[in-house]
Design a protein around this motif. Sequence first.
Motif, PDB file in Angstrom:
ATOM      1  N   VAL A  62       0.842  -1.195   0.000  1.00 36.84           N
ATOM      2  CA  VAL A  62       0.000   0.000   0.000  1.00 36.84           C
ATOM      3  C   VAL A  62       0.874   1.241   0.000  1.00 36.84           C
ATOM      4  CG1 VAL A  62      -1.906   1.187   1.131  1.00 36.84           C
ATOM      5  CG2 VAL A  62      -1.693  -1.293   1.352  1.00 36.84           C
ATOM      6  N   PRO A  64       1.631   5.332   0.140  1.00 37.08           N
ATOM      7  CA  PRO A  64       1.094   6.350   1.068  1.00 37.08           C
ATOM      8  C   PRO A  64      -0.169   7.051   0.577  1.00 37.08           C
ATOM      9  CG  PRO A  64       3.474   6.565   0.890  1.00 37.08           C
ATOM     10  CD  PRO A  64       3.058   5.541  -0.130  1.00 37.08           C
ATOM     11  N   ASN A  66      -2.638   5.806  -0.899  1.00 34.42           N
ATOM     12  CA  ASN A  66      -3.790   4.919  -0.730  1.00 34.42           C
ATOM     13  C   ASN A  66      -4.009   4.523   0.730  1.00 34.42           C
ATOM     14  OD1 ASN A  66      -2.317   4.008  -3.493  1.00 34.42           O
ATOM     15  ND2 ASN A  66      -4.526   4.077  -3.722  1.00 34.42           N
ATOM     16  N   TRP A  67      -3.229   5.065   1.641  1.00 32.22           N
ATOM     17  CA  TRP A  67      -3.234   4.686   3.046  1.00 32.22           C
ATOM     18  C   TRP A  67      -4.048   5.695   3.845  1.00 32.22           C
ATOM     19  CZ3 TRP A  67      -2.292   0.393   5.414  1.00 32.22           C
ATOM     20  CH2 TRP A  67      -1.964   0.365   6.770  1.00 32.22           C
ATOM     21  N   VAL A  69      -5.221   5.537   7.275  1.00 31.57           N
ATOM     22  CA  VAL A  69      -5.243   4.911   8.592  1.00 31.57           C
ATOM     23  C   VAL A  69      -4.804   5.932   9.626  1.00 31.57           C
ATOM     24  CG1 VAL A  69      -4.257   3.058   9.990  1.00 31.57           C
ATOM     25  CG2 VAL A  69      -4.778   2.660   7.592  1.00 31.57           C
ATOM     26  N   ILE A  79      -7.126  -4.383   8.962  1.00 27.89           N
ATOM     27  CA  ILE A  79      -7.131  -3.325   7.951  1.00 27.89           C
ATOM     28  C   ILE A  79      -8.169  -3.692   6.887  1.00 27.89           C
ATOM     29  CG2 ILE A  79      -5.764  -2.151   6.159  1.00 27.89           C
ATOM     30  CD1 ILE A  79      -4.803  -1.499   8.972  1.00 27.89           C
ATOM     31  N   ALA A  96      -6.805   1.664   1.626  1.00 27.94           N
ATOM     32  CA  ALA A  96      -6.690   0.816   2.814  1.00 27.94           C
ATOM     33  C   ALA A  96      -6.935   1.690   4.033  1.00 27.94           C
ATOM     34  CB  ALA A  96      -5.318   0.163   2.887  1.00 27.94           C
ATOM     35  N   SER A  97      -7.702   1.174   4.991  1.00 28.96           N
ATOM     36  CA  SER A  97      -8.065   1.952   6.164  1.00 28.96           C
ATOM     37  C   SER A  97      -8.272   1.035   7.363  1.00 28.96           C
ATOM     38  CB  SER A  97      -9.359   2.730   5.888  1.00 28.96           C
ATOM     39  OG  SER A  97      -9.785   3.417   7.039  1.00 28.96           O
ATOM     40  N   ASP A  98      -8.156   1.618   8.555  1.00 27.47           N
ATOM     41  CA  ASP A  98      -8.461   0.854   9.759  1.00 27.47           C
ATOM     42  C   ASP A  98      -9.941   0.962  10.119  1.00 27.47           C
ATOM     43  OD1 ASP A  98      -8.274   3.518  10.413  1.00 27.47           O
ATOM     44  OD2 ASP A  98      -7.277   3.190  12.326  1.00 27.47           O
ATOM     45  N   TYR A 114      -2.366  -5.926   9.201  1.00 28.74           N
ATOM     46  CA  TYR A 114      -1.209  -5.058   9.006  1.00 28.74           C
ATOM     47  C   TYR A 114       0.073  -5.793   9.349  1.00 28.74           C
ATOM     48  CZ  TYR A 114       1.816  -0.981   9.224  1.00 28.74           C
ATOM     49  OH  TYR A 114       2.830  -0.089   9.007  1.00 28.74           O
ATOM     50  N   GLN A 117       5.750  -1.188   8.000  1.00 30.54           N
ATOM     51  CA  GLN A 117       6.005  -0.068   7.103  1.00 30.54           C
ATOM     52  C   GLN A 117       7.495  -0.052   6.803  1.00 30.54           C
ATOM     53  OE1 GLN A 117       4.866   3.686   8.762  1.00 30.54           O
ATOM     54  NE2 GLN A 117       5.673   4.858   7.054  1.00 30.54           N
ATOM     55  N   HIS A 123       3.372   0.701   3.122  1.00 31.16           N
ATOM     56  CA  HIS A 123       2.817  -0.201   4.128  1.00 31.16           C
ATOM     57  C   HIS A 123       2.590  -1.576   3.505  1.00 31.16           C
ATOM     58  CE1 HIS A 123       2.084   3.067   6.987  1.00 31.16           C
ATOM     59  NE2 HIS A 123       1.846   3.783   5.903  1.00 31.16           N
TER      60      HIS A 123
END
Length: 173
Positions: A62, A64, A66-67, A69, A79, A96-98, A114, A117, A123
């Motif tokens: 992933v 940055p 697209n991250w 979180v 995730i 991607a998300s939490d 997860y 990093q 990630h």
Amino acid sequence: MMRRRVLFMAVGFQVVVLLFMVTSSYALDQFGKVITIQTEAYDTEDVFYGDYVDISYVAETVRPENWFVTEGVKSNQRIYVLLTPDEQGVYHLKAASDREMSAESDDVVIVARYRYQDQEQVHHIDLGLDRYHPHYEQQDEIESSQERMLVMIALSPWGQKKIVEVENVQVEP
């Protein structure tokens, strides 16, 4: 009399759990949505596990942008990964998300874990579909190639997922 009833209930519960485990795989084949994901190059040699392929997916990396979180993500944290199809029907990482996300139209959400990093702020996650035991007919074809593959994955509405088929083809990066 009471002990006998408790024993029958315990045995009955175990039977119900076993039936659920067996039927959930068949229900996944019936009700699951099948998507195709691209893999990274892979290595097929492992003396201890026998004939299996250790798969890593392009969607497990992933970038940055697209991250999405919150700070302080821990190893093995849940995730949610949003995947979207391209023109050929191959799904690629969109976000991607939490936090839980909702999928629109043909998009799908997969729960991953997860990992870490790296130095470039990229990630790495684990989709939980990293081992595939090929059919006898496929073993020679997969072992003779170190190219990328297309993996068909069945996703159930209740969150279960499994590899359905692996296609050994040359895919543009």
